[in-house]
Design a protein around this motif. Structure first.
Motif, mmCIF file in Angstrom:
data_model
loop_
_atom_site.group_PDB
_atom_site.id
_atom_site.type_symbol
_atom_site.label_atom_id
_atom_site.label_comp_id
_atom_site.label_asym_id
_atom_site.label_seq_id
_atom_site.Cartn_x
_atom_site.Cartn_y
_atom_site.Cartn_z
ATOM 1 N N GLY A 80 -22.121 -12.803 8.734
ATOM 2 C CA GLY A 80 -21.907 -14.039 9.465
ATOM 3 C C GLY A 80 -21.535 -15.201 8.580
ATOM 4 O O GLY A 80 -21.065 -16.230 9.087
ATOM 5 N N TYR A 81 -21.717 -15.076 7.270
ATOM 6 C CA TYR A 81 -21.420 -16.169 6.334
ATOM 7 C C TYR A 81 -19.913 -16.400 6.321
ATOM 8 O O TYR A 81 -19.136 -15.513 5.972
ATOM 9 N N ASP A 82 -19.496 -17.618 6.671
ATOM 10 C CA ASP A 82 -18.096 -17.902 6.960
ATOM 11 C C ASP A 82 -17.117 -17.520 5.845
ATOM 12 O O ASP A 82 -16.107 -16.860 6.120
ATOM 13 N N PRO A 83 -17.341 -17.942 4.586
ATOM 14 C CA PRO A 83 -16.359 -17.595 3.555
ATOM 15 C C PRO A 83 -16.202 -16.090 3.368
ATOM 16 O O PRO A 83 -15.083 -15.597 3.179
ATOM 17 N N VAL A 84 -17.312 -15.345 3.432
ATOM 18 C CA VAL A 84 -17.243 -13.889 3.272
ATOM 19 C C VAL A 84 -16.516 -13.270 4.453
ATOM 20 O O VAL A 84 -15.674 -12.374 4.290
ATOM 21 N N ALA A 85 -16.810 -13.745 5.660
ATOM 22 C CA ALA A 85 -16.170 -13.205 6.852
ATOM 23 C C ALA A 85 -14.674 -13.473 6.837
ATOM 24 O O ALA A 85 -13.856 -12.568 7.073
ATOM 25 N N ALA A 86 -14.279 -14.709 6.559
ATOM 26 C CA ALA A 86 -12.857 -15.053 6.563
ATOM 27 C C ALA A 86 -12.110 -14.327 5.456
ATOM 28 O O ALA A 86 -10.951 -13.931 5.635
ATOM 29 N N THR A 87 -12.753 -14.132 4.296
ATOM 30 C CA THR A 87 -12.119 -13.381 3.213
ATOM 31 C C THR A 87 -11.770 -11.972 3.683
ATOM 32 O O THR A 87 -10.676 -11.465 3.399
#
Length: 507
Positions: free
Chosen positions: A401-408
């Motif tokens: 759910g952590y945004d930077p990891v998800a978007a990556t």
């Protein structure tokens, strides 16, 4: 007409959402008045809710009363908690033929030699390991535009959007099975990304993630320039070699032109961060309406953040095009349940302090609002983290759910544009993909307007419907895909947010 002070989302709901801060005595509906102050975005009971009885929002269970709740009371973490309940996955029960438009929309994209379409034109510097991160950053900084002074080393190359170093904190001291494969899959997704005209990968030389192994495993030979510090002869010589390579390919990178391409060439990553009680009422449903338009015009939308779909997955399995696709999603949920137990955590740990301050109580409530970003079309595929997205339509990708990891992971999978909703005011970029920021409420939009692209608070203010906002978002997606710069791009966000998912032990 002045909007009502509360929002009722479904007739079966036993709570309403405060559109504005409510004082004791404020009318809530159902002949109920507020018994205490209710903060904006928070919930108030409009019916008596017995202890252990479900609390319902969106017509769905968002938690259970941890104590008896009387009509008019504030409903939040002090009297609402998680609990288990049976879910009917009903695989494919709501799947319907997609209503494609007869004359699909277009945008101005960059067609690459392999046929893929770019929305931006960057030169990328990737790293195999943290040990080469500084060197990669020095190379990129030699070509960096200064957003404050206006100095631009790329002034003679107007079609090059920038030279960006995407660095990370792993690549060595890691186990050589799934953690290494996942990192390599992520790096390869970026190396192949159409928004890069050219890519360099820099290593140290002695790391676990050997560049040769990366290129062989991911079949990247011929796609990128590789060099490592130990072979080249140290940091200074590697910087010089990297700078020389970039200078040598700038003219070639600049020789691109935009052409009219169909929306079927768009892959839009759907993200939310810094969510509040309005996210599932305004920005997320509006993005869902835009997502439906992208799909109906032949494009692809990618929902992720598996822990933030937990508790709402049974609504997505109903939209699956097959039982197999639906079961893939359910299997992911089981993995995450086992993962959190193994790590001595819990799924309900996800709502952050900011989420809770904004009115979100449980992960169930957060998930139901988050999934609205994906609209209403069929779930056509479920893929692993950073796996290439090949299907057109609504696709789910497994990510944290952590945004930077998800978007990556989504960008590694091929997303060439990101739409990011926020209620608290998350700032974010995601090079090489442009990131459109959507505010859930007008107060936050006005407060940090320099970071927000679109205000969806107009829905709460009664100025437009969800569908009207969705149309506005869709049109903005086409403009940004055609080259219009987003607020985050104007402030040069997007390099620091590169964050591959780290699995396994650090050795």
């Amino acid at each position: 007409m002045t909007p009502q002070p509360v929002i009722r989302l479904h007739p079966d709901d036993n709570v309403v959402i405060a559109r504005v801060p409510l004082l004791p005595g404020a009318v809530l509906g159902d002949n109920v008045t507020a018994a205490q102050r209710i903060p904006a975005g928070h919930k108030a009971a409009v019916r008596a809710i017995a202890e252990h009885e479900p609390v319902r929002r969106y017509g769905q269970i968002i938690g259970f009363a941890s104590a008896a709740i009387t009509p008019g009371q504030h409903v939040h973490v002090h009297n609402c908690e998680m609990g288990d309940f049976a879910k009917d996955y009903a695989y494919g029960a709501d799947a319907r033929p997609t209503d494609y438009v007869d004359d699909p929309a277009t945008f101005q994209g960059i067609r690459r030699p392999d046929g893929k379409v770019a929305t931006r034109n960057y030169i990328g510097i990737l790293t195999s390991v943290n040990c080469s991160a500084h060197v990669a950053g020095v190379v990129a900084d030699m070509f960096r535009r200064n957003p404050f002074t206006g100095d631009d080393p790329l002034a003679d190359y107007p079609n090059v959007d920038g030279v960006v170093a995407l660095t990370h904190k792993t690549g060595c001291g890691m186990t050589q099975d799934e953690p290494l494969r996942l990192l390599r899959r992520t790096l390869a997704g970026y190396a192949r990304h159409p928004n890069f005209s050219h890519v360099i990968v820099l290593g140290l030389g002695c790391e676990v993630n050997q560049i040769g192994g990366l290129m062989e495993e991911q079949r990247l030979a011929g796609r990128l320039k590789a060099m490592d510090i130990q072979t080249v002869g140290g940091s200074r010589k590697t910087v010089a070699a990297g700078v020389e390579f970039v200078k040598g390919i700038l003219a070639e990178s600049n020789r691109v032109t935009r052409e009219t391409v169909p929306v079927s060439e768009l892959k839009v990553a759907l993200q939310c961060g810094g969510s509040d009680g309005y996210s599932g009422v305004s920005a997320n449903p509006a993005l869902g309406a835009a997502s439906d338009l992208v799909v109906r015009h032949g494009g692809t939308v990618i929902l992720s953040e598996t822990p933030e779909t937990y508790g709402a997955e049974h609504l997505l399995t109903r939209r699956a095009v097959s039982r197999d696709v639906g079961e893939k999603l359910v299997d992911l949920m089981r993995w995450w349940e086992e993962y959190t137990v193994r790590e001595k955590a819990e799924m309900n740990a996800n709502p952050s302090p900011g989420n809770k301050a904004g009115g979100l109580t449980t992960i169930l409530e957060k998930s139901l609002g988050a999934m609205a970003k994906a609209g209403s079309t069929n779930l056509v595929d479920v893929v692993r983290y950073a796996e290439e997205v090949k299907a057109r339509g609504f696709v789910f990708m497994d990510t944290p759910g952590y945004d930077p990891v998800a978007a990556t992971g989504q960008v590694a999978g091929g997303a060439n544009l990101v739409c990011f909703t926020t209620g608290r005011g998350s700032v974010f970029g995601c090079k090489p993909a442009p990131s459109i920021k959507l505010a859930t409420n007008s107060a936050m939009y006005r407060h940090i307007e320099d970071d927000m692209d679109i205000n969806c608070g107009t829905i709460l203010d009664g100025e437009e419907t969800v569908q009207q906002a969705g149309q506005r978002i869709f049109e903005h997606i086409l403009s940004v895909a055609s080259g219009e710069r987003t607020k985050s791009e104007q402030f040069d966000f997007g390099a620091a947010e590169f964050a591959p998912w780290v699995l396994g032990a650090t050795m």
